[in-house]
Design a protein around this motif. Structure first.
Motif, PDB file in Angstrom:
ATOM      1  N   VAL A  60      63.497  56.951  61.806  1.00 53.69           N
ATOM      2  CA  VAL A  60      64.493  57.358  62.802  1.00 53.69           C
ATOM      3  C   VAL A  60      65.070  56.131  63.504  1.00 53.69           C
ATOM      4  CG1 VAL A  60      64.805  58.546  65.004  1.00 53.69           C
ATOM      5  CG2 VAL A  60      63.582  59.674  63.159  1.00 53.69           C
ATOM      6  N   VAL A  61      64.199  55.181  63.828  1.00 53.86           N
ATOM      7  CA  VAL A  61      64.688  53.969  64.486  1.00 53.86           C
ATOM      8  C   VAL A  61      65.634  53.216  63.541  1.00 53.86           C
ATOM      9  CG1 VAL A  61      64.039  51.841  65.653  1.00 53.86           C
ATOM     10  CG2 VAL A  61      62.536  53.816  65.792  1.00 53.86           C
ATOM     11  N   ILE A  62      65.280  53.169  62.272  1.00 54.81           N
ATOM     12  CA  ILE A  62      66.138  52.458  61.322  1.00 54.81           C
ATOM     13  C   ILE A  62      67.489  53.160  61.195  1.00 54.81           C
ATOM     14  CG2 ILE A  62      66.383  51.856  58.870  1.00 54.81           C
ATOM     15  CD1 ILE A  62      63.464  51.044  58.893  1.00 54.81           C
ATOM     16  N   ILE A  63      67.463  54.484  61.177  1.00 55.98           N
ATOM     17  CA  ILE A  63      68.743  55.217  61.140  1.00 55.98           C
ATOM     18  C   ILE A  63      69.563  54.878  62.382  1.00 55.98           C
ATOM     19  CG2 ILE A  63      69.770  57.527  61.274  1.00 55.98           C
ATOM     20  CD1 ILE A  63      67.360  58.484  59.551  1.00 55.98           C
ATOM     21  N   ALA A  64      68.880  54.804  63.519  1.00 49.14           N
ATOM     22  CA  ALA A  64      69.591  54.487  64.765  1.00 49.14           C
ATOM     23  C   ALA A  64      70.176  53.073  64.727  1.00 49.14           C
ATOM     24  CB  ALA A  64      68.643  54.636  65.952  1.00 49.14           C
ATOM     25  N   LEU A  65      69.544  52.202  63.937  1.00 43.07           N
ATOM     26  CA  LEU A  65      70.040  50.817  63.850  1.00 43.07           C
ATOM     27  C   LEU A  65      71.220  50.690  62.886  1.00 43.07           C
ATOM     28  CD1 LEU A  65      66.676  48.867  63.789  1.00 43.07           C
ATOM     29  CD2 LEU A  65      68.549  48.402  65.358  1.00 43.07           C
ATOM     30  N   PHE A  66      71.415  51.696  62.071  1.00 47.25           N
ATOM     31  CA  PHE A  66      72.430  51.585  61.019  1.00 47.25           C
ATOM     32  C   PHE A  66      73.857  51.330  61.508  1.00 47.25           C
ATOM     33  CE2 PHE A  66      72.393  51.552  56.504  1.00 47.25           C
ATOM     34  CZ  PHE A  66      71.049  51.562  56.207  1.00 47.25           C
ATOM     35  N   PRO A  67      74.303  52.041  62.543  1.00 47.27           N
ATOM     36  CA  PRO A  67      75.670  51.737  63.000  1.00 47.27           C
ATOM     37  C   PRO A  67      75.837  50.252  63.348  1.00 47.27           C
ATOM     38  CG  PRO A  67      74.873  53.731  64.048  1.00 47.27           C
ATOM     39  CD  PRO A  67      73.713  53.167  63.285  1.00 47.27           C
ATOM     40  N   ALA A  68      74.880  49.701  64.072  1.00 41.59           N
ATOM     41  CA  ALA A  68      74.963  48.285  64.447  1.00 41.59           C
ATOM     42  C   ALA A  68      74.866  47.396  63.212  1.00 41.59           C
ATOM     43  CB  ALA A  68      73.856  47.938  65.441  1.00 41.59           C
ATOM     44  N   PHE A  69      74.051  47.807  62.268  1.00 42.26           N
ATOM     45  CA  PHE A  69      73.864  47.047  61.028  1.00 42.26           C
ATOM     46  C   PHE A  69      75.180  46.993  60.233  1.00 42.26           C
ATOM     47  CE2 PHE A  69      72.718  46.824  56.513  1.00 42.26           C
ATOM     48  CZ  PHE A  69      71.850  45.750  56.506  1.00 42.26           C
ATOM     49  N   LEU A  70      75.779  48.157  60.051  1.00 42.36           N
ATOM     50  CA  LEU A  70      77.013  48.216  59.255  1.00 42.36           C
ATOM     51  C   LEU A  70      78.146  47.489  59.963  1.00 42.36           C
ATOM     52  CD1 LEU A  70      76.839  51.885  57.951  1.00 42.36           C
ATOM     53  CD2 LEU A  70      76.324  49.777  56.715  1.00 42.36           C
ATOM     54  N   PHE A  71      78.242  47.697  61.269  1.00 42.15           N
ATOM     55  CA  PHE A  71      79.292  47.012  62.000  1.00 42.15           C
ATOM     56  C   PHE A  71      79.092  45.498  61.916  1.00 42.15           C
ATOM     57  CE2 PHE A  71      81.366  44.963  65.483  1.00 42.15           C
ATOM     58  CZ  PHE A  71      82.587  45.599  65.537  1.00 42.15           C
ATOM     59  N   GLY A  72      77.836  45.084  62.070  1.00 37.32           N
ATOM     60  CA  GLY A  72      77.535  43.651  62.007  1.00 37.32           C
ATOM     61  C   GLY A  72      77.931  43.070  60.662  1.00 37.32           C
ATOM     62  N   MET A  73      77.668  43.822  59.608  1.00 40.26           N
ATOM     63  CA  MET A  73      77.997  43.354  58.257  1.00 40.26           C
ATOM     64  C   MET A  73      79.507  43.117  58.133  1.00 40.26           C
ATOM     65  SD  MET A  73      77.134  44.945  54.537  1.00 40.26           S
ATOM     66  CE  MET A  73      75.819  45.885  54.850  1.00 40.26           C
ATOM     67  N   TRP A  74      80.277  44.067  58.627  1.00 44.13           N
ATOM     68  CA  TRP A  74      81.728  43.933  58.566  1.00 44.13           C
ATOM     69  C   TRP A  74      82.198  42.780  59.459  1.00 44.13           C
ATOM     70  CZ3 TRP A  74      85.071  44.653  62.778  1.00 44.13           C
ATOM     71  CH2 TRP A  74      86.436  44.501  62.472  1.00 44.13           C
ATOM     72  N   ASN A  75      81.591  42.705  60.650  1.00 41.80           N
ATOM     73  CA  ASN A  75      82.037  41.722  61.633  1.00 41.80           C
ATOM     74  C   ASN A  75      81.813  40.281  61.155  1.00 41.80           C
ATOM     75  OD1 ASN A  75      83.260  41.202  64.166  1.00 41.80           O
ATOM     76  ND2 ASN A  75      81.246  40.630  64.993  1.00 41.80           N
ATOM     77  N   ILE A  76      80.751  40.076  60.349  1.00 37.90           N
ATOM     78  CA  ILE A  76      80.532  38.728  59.781  1.00 37.90           C
ATOM     79  C   ILE A  76      81.764  38.325  58.985  1.00 37.90           C
ATOM     80  CG2 ILE A  76      79.170  37.338  58.161  1.00 37.90           C
ATOM     81  CD1 ILE A  76      76.788  39.197  58.754  1.00 37.90           C
ATOM     82  N   GLY A  77      82.213  39.222  58.116  1.00 39.98           N
ATOM     83  CA  GLY A  77      83.387  38.938  57.298  1.00 39.98           C
ATOM     84  C   GLY A  77      84.643  38.808  58.140  1.00 39.98           C
ATOM     85  N   TYR A  78      84.789  39.734  59.069  1.00 43.48           N
ATOM     86  CA  TYR A  78      85.979  39.738  59.927  1.00 43.48           C
ATOM     87  C   TYR A  78      86.107  38.414  60.679  1.00 43.48           C
ATOM     88  CZ  TYR A  78      88.911  41.000  63.951  1.00 43.48           C
ATOM     89  OH  TYR A  78      89.864  41.017  64.919  1.00 43.48           O
ATOM     90  N   GLN A  79      85.010  37.972  61.294  1.00 39.95           N
ATOM     91  CA  GLN A  79      85.044  36.735  62.077  1.00 39.95           C
ATOM     92  C   GLN A  79      85.310  35.520  61.182  1.00 39.95           C
ATOM     93  OE1 GLN A  79      85.069  36.478  65.312  1.00 39.95           O
ATOM     94  NE2 GLN A  79      84.639  38.629  65.749  1.00 39.95           N
ATOM     95  N   HIS A  80      84.698  35.544  59.997  1.00 38.06           N
ATOM     96  CA  HIS A  80      84.879  34.427  59.074  1.00 38.06           C
ATOM     97  C   HIS A  80      86.352  34.270  58.697  1.00 38.06           C
ATOM     98  CE1 HIS A  80      84.558  31.818  55.581  1.00 38.06           C
ATOM     99  NE2 HIS A  80      85.193  32.746  54.866  1.00 38.06           N
ATOM    100  N   PHE A  81      86.958  35.359  58.280  1.00 38.64           N
ATOM    101  CA  PHE A  81      88.346  35.271  57.829  1.00 38.64           C
ATOM    102  C   PHE A  81      89.296  35.039  58.997  1.00 38.64           C
ATOM    103  CE2 PHE A  81      86.426  37.623  54.216  1.00 38.64           C
ATOM    104  CZ  PHE A  81      86.650  36.650  53.260  1.00 38.64           C
ATOM    105  N   LEU A  82      88.874  35.494  60.181  1.00 42.19           N
ATOM    106  CA  LEU A  82      89.668  35.220  61.370  1.00 42.19           C
ATOM    107  C   LEU A  82      89.705  33.708  61.635  1.00 42.19           C
ATOM    108  CD1 LEU A  82      91.091  37.107  63.435  1.00 42.19           C
ATOM    109  CD2 LEU A  82      89.132  36.752  64.937  1.00 42.19           C
TER     110      LEU A  82
END
Lengths: 382, 450
Positions: A60-82
């Motif tokens: 359950v805790v891992i499921i709760a972490l998923f939104p932050a995990f997925l957003f973080g994954m995208w944000n790494i790319g977003y910030q890099h290309f920015l």
């Protein structure tokens, strides 16, 4: 799934005492209980047991972490290309992030679980599930450009010194995930702070400072907007940037009853009130920063929802949790604003009150004892 | 003064198989047993041997620790077997009953006209004394003690428990006689605690010489320990006795009729029972004739008592001395592939981590599976939700594990017994054997204090 069960049943004797592979029995047990809820039944006491077990609680805790995990994954790319100014679509951003994040996750799990299993084997108990969550938390609180060997060493340190020496899951004093972060922070300050590390493979010309660093340097004008900070379009540790994603996780933890609402609310309350207090006596731009900004900047929200609520290292009593959370909030903001050496106070505040949690509880328990003694005295006097 | 108490903490586990309010017809069993293991801390010394004839009320054994306390046969017949377990511990004394039960005559008497000593003597001689138990420790009361009050719980809040209004119905005189007998035993009050959420039983509301308190809330509100905590709490050195409402009727009958009249209404409950309902039996009965032809196919757990605190027996085992319920649930000795990760719409959990927490069903079928492995204490605040007392359960349990006598005392071990923490054991994520630990603590404390 019958063939798999038959296979496991056939292998089982080899891993039992006297079997050829006895030295791997903890590993076998971990795999077996992972695949199947066992056929063990109650013997005495309550004949029925709740369906929830440690595995369920942890997932359950891992499921709760998923939104932050997925957003973080995208944000790494977003910030890099920015930073490079390159025009990349959503999928390229996510792919870039995945290439950065997944190796960190794998390294954390391999490093930590190896130690867990070895210790379970030595202590002859089942492998505890605690590390499933710890191992998922660690990648989310490190900067995206952290070298993998550092992640491995820091994880090993945290699991060994932070947890196993105290007796393993349930016995540790400090949050192992945060200890990993603290180890990185103090052992490799060069690669853990400054403006370089927060964006993966950052282009040199780009500033890349986190809002915390900007405001600490007195530069509040070029800081990201409140909404950018709330939704997380800012550089920072991988999972900490999006308060929105973290709040989705908080909601999951609260609905399922796994995370302590008391702690979360009191951390936010403590941080907010400290922010207001600093506003009232402000002498520099950081102290003037509106109190609610503190709650969405840096690791405050992530710490409040996922770190301070770790049931083992937090205070255990109802009142104790409120005091514990409130003080974390207060000290996190206090360290941020008044201590120039540490731009982020959340990590240190939580670790500090992990140490003080037993003391807080001690006084709550003492009050319970006093009530009982007073009750006896009243009776004698009347 | 009577009290009104509203409890918020606790949990009603919604199990399938509640008994409908009708009586099942069965032939009376030929076999009965008295099990020394029902009496915590009592070492039996036999007074009869195999082959001896007994009457209803004949003593079968006495307590080694207190020779006055006798344990009697509920029926007349022949002692058929004294079975022993490990270390030759006597586990069960089986009696084959006569067709027609003959009773020992203990003489009728109005308890109000008797002295404390006379009432005590009558209860001891008839073997009904063990119905009186004490807190702290939740053990058979010591006849020479003087309790500060006596508690009678007027309802059972545990899962699928029999409805007291139904089982005491029509026994007003016997119940009152029992209360009168109790009034001789204490100079303090007798508290009868009724469920405020249900319409009160006439037997209870019409009773005299008693303080009636109203309690509402989920299980364990019906537990006498919880009631004592809120009404007349036990401090160090205090002694409170308690007796169940149905045992009080048996005690009343002893005074009204002069005999050990062991009849008792019990409920057959649980998801595996075809027709869950009530039965009129004698104490210590073999359950075979009750469960025969009334159970679904499969491998089941038969429990004398409720699912939280009862004893596992076989399908021809015997009803426990303090029990008025038989529960039959499925055994959970099955593997389940990735069971812990499934959505779990049919999996009951107090934790809301399964879909059942969001989309609740009316009642659940729960088996005896352990659902996980034993872990250290990890989650906090979990036990507190199920203990409606000013007690910190985890700290108390840890003090027991550390065998810290003083801390155990300070944290209120005198006020609790296994049944009060049974819900914690049910809900525990770490699968800790809470009741076993608590009993260890109570035994340790008792030894230390004697």
């Amino acid at each position: 799934m019958k063939p798999l069960r038959r296979f496991l049943d056939k292998q089982k004797p080899k891993f039992e005492k006297g079997g050829k592979l006895y030295r791997f029995h903890s590993f076998f047990e971990a795999m077996d209980t992972f695949l199947f809820v066992q056929n063990k039944t109650t013997r005495k006491g309550s004949h029925i047991r709740d369906n929830v077990d440690m595995k369920r609680a942890m997932i359950v805790v891992i499921i709760a972490l998923f939104p932050a995990f997925l957003f973080g994954m995208w944000n790494i790319g977003y910030q890099h290309f920015l930073s490079t100014g390159e025009d990349a679509d959503f999928f390229r951003q996510v792919l870039f992030g995945a290439v950065k994040l997944i190796p960190i996750l794998v390294v954390t799990y391999v490093s930590g679980l190896t130690i867990e299993i070895v210790f379970a084997q030595i202590r002859r108990h089942e492998v505890n599930e605690g590390f499933f969550v710890t191992g998922f938390l660690i990648p989310l609180i490190v900067p995206p450009d952290t070298p993998l060997w550092m992640v491995a060493i820091a994880t090993a340190f945290a699991v060994l010194i932070g947890k196993e020496v105290f007796g393993g899951t349930g016995m540790n004093i400090m949050n192992p995930a945060l200890l990993t972060r603290a180890f990185l922070f103090f052992a490799y300050p060069g690669s853990m702070s400054g403006d370089v590390v927060w964006i993966a493979e950052k282009a040199d010309a780009y500033s890349g400072a986190t809002p915390l660093a900007q405001v600490a340097s007195g530069d509040t004008s070029s800081m990201a907007s409140l909404s950018d900070m709330f939704f997380g379009f800012i550089p920072g540790s991988i999972g900490e940037t999006s308060t929105a994603a973290i709040l989705i996780g908080a909601l999951i933890l609260i609905i399922t009853g796994i995370g302590s609402l008391r702690i979360m609310v009191s951390v936010f309350a403590g941080g907010f009130l400290m922010g207001l207090l600093l506003n009232a006596v402000a002498v520099n731009p950081y102290m003037e920063l509106p109190a609610h900004y503190h709650l969405v900047m840096g690791g405050f929200a992530f710490g409040a929802v996922f770190m301070a609520t770790d049931p083992v290292t937090a205070a255990q009593t109802g009142l104790g949790k409120i005091i514990f959370g409130f003080l974390i909030g207060v000290f996190a903001v206090l360290i941020r604003v008044l201590n120039p050496a540490y731009p982020e106070g959340m990590m240190l505040a939580i670790l500090l009150f992990n140490v003080f949690a037993p003391l807080i509880d001690h006084y709550v328990v003492a009050a319970n004892v006093r009530r009982r003694i007073r009750r006896a005295k009243i009776k004698i006097n009347s | 003064m009577s009290k009104r108490i509203i409890l918020r903490k606790g949990l009603n586990i919604r199990l399938k198989g509640e008994a409908e309010k009708s009586f099942g017809n069965i032939t009376t069993s030929d076999y009965y047993a008295i099990k020394p293991t029902d009496f915590i801390g009592i070492t039996p010394k036999m007074l009869v041997k195999e082959g001896d004839a007994v009457k209803a009320g004949s003593p079968v054994f006495f307590s080694k620790g207190n020779e006055e306390i006798l344990f009697s046969s509920p029926v007349s017949g022949v002692i058929e077997e004294v079975s022993r377990g490990a270390k030759r511990r006597i586990e069960c004394i089986r009696i084959k009953a006569d067709r027609e039960i003959s009773y020992i005559d203990f003489g009728k008497a109005d308890p109000l006209s008797l002295s404390r000593e006379q009432v005590t003597e009558k209860l001891l001689n008839s073997g009904l004394w063990p119905m009186l138990r004490q807190r702290p420790y939740h053990v058979v009361a010591n006849p020479t003690d003087k309790p500060k009050s006596i508690f009678v719980s007027g309802f059972d809040s545990s899962p699928l428990a029999p409805d007291y209004d139904f089982i005491v119905h029509g026994n007003g005189d016997a119940f009152q006689a029992g209360l009168n007998a109790m009034s001789r035993l204490t100079s303090g009050k007798i508290h009868l605690n009724v469920n405020n959420d249900l319409p009160g039983s006439k037997v209870f509301t019409n009773s005299k010489n008693v303080t009636i308190n109203h309690i509402s809330g989920p299980h364990p509100a019906g537990n006498v320990g919880v009631q004592i905590h809120h009404i007349d709490p036990i401090n160090k050195g205090d002694l409170v006795w308690f007796v169940s409402a149905f045992d009080l009727i048996t005690i009343g009958k002893l005074f009204l009729e002069g005999k050990y009249e062991a009849s008792r209404l019990i409920a057959l409950t649980g998801s595996e029972v075809l027709h869950p309902r009530y039965y009129k039996v004698l104490m210590g009965t073999c359950i075979k004739s009750i469960v025969e032809n009334n159970i679904k196919e499969g491998n089941h757990r038969y429990i004398s008592g409720n699912v939280l605190t009862g004893d596992a027996i076989t399908n021809n085992g015997f009803l426990g001395f303090y029990h008025n319920q038989i529960t039959v649930i499925p055994e959970g000795d099955k593997f389940e592939f990735l069971g812990w990760s499934l959505p779990g719409i049919k999996k009951y959990s107090a934790s809301r981590t399964f879909l059942s927490g969001i989309l609740p069903a009316k009642a659940y079928k729960i088996d005896t599976n352990f659902h996980g492995g034993v872990r250290a204490f990890v989650f906090s605040g979990q036990y507190e939700k199920y203990v409606p007392m000013d007690i910190l359960p985890v700290y108390l349990l840890k003090s027991i594990l550390a065998e810290d006598i003083e801390l155990m005392e300070n944290l209120g071990i005198y006020e609790v017994a296994e049944e009060d923490f049974a819900l914690c054991e049910f809900a525990c994520t770490s699968k800790i054997e809470v009741q076993e630990i608590l009993r260890k603590g109570l035994d340790l404390m008792k030894k230390e204090m004697s």
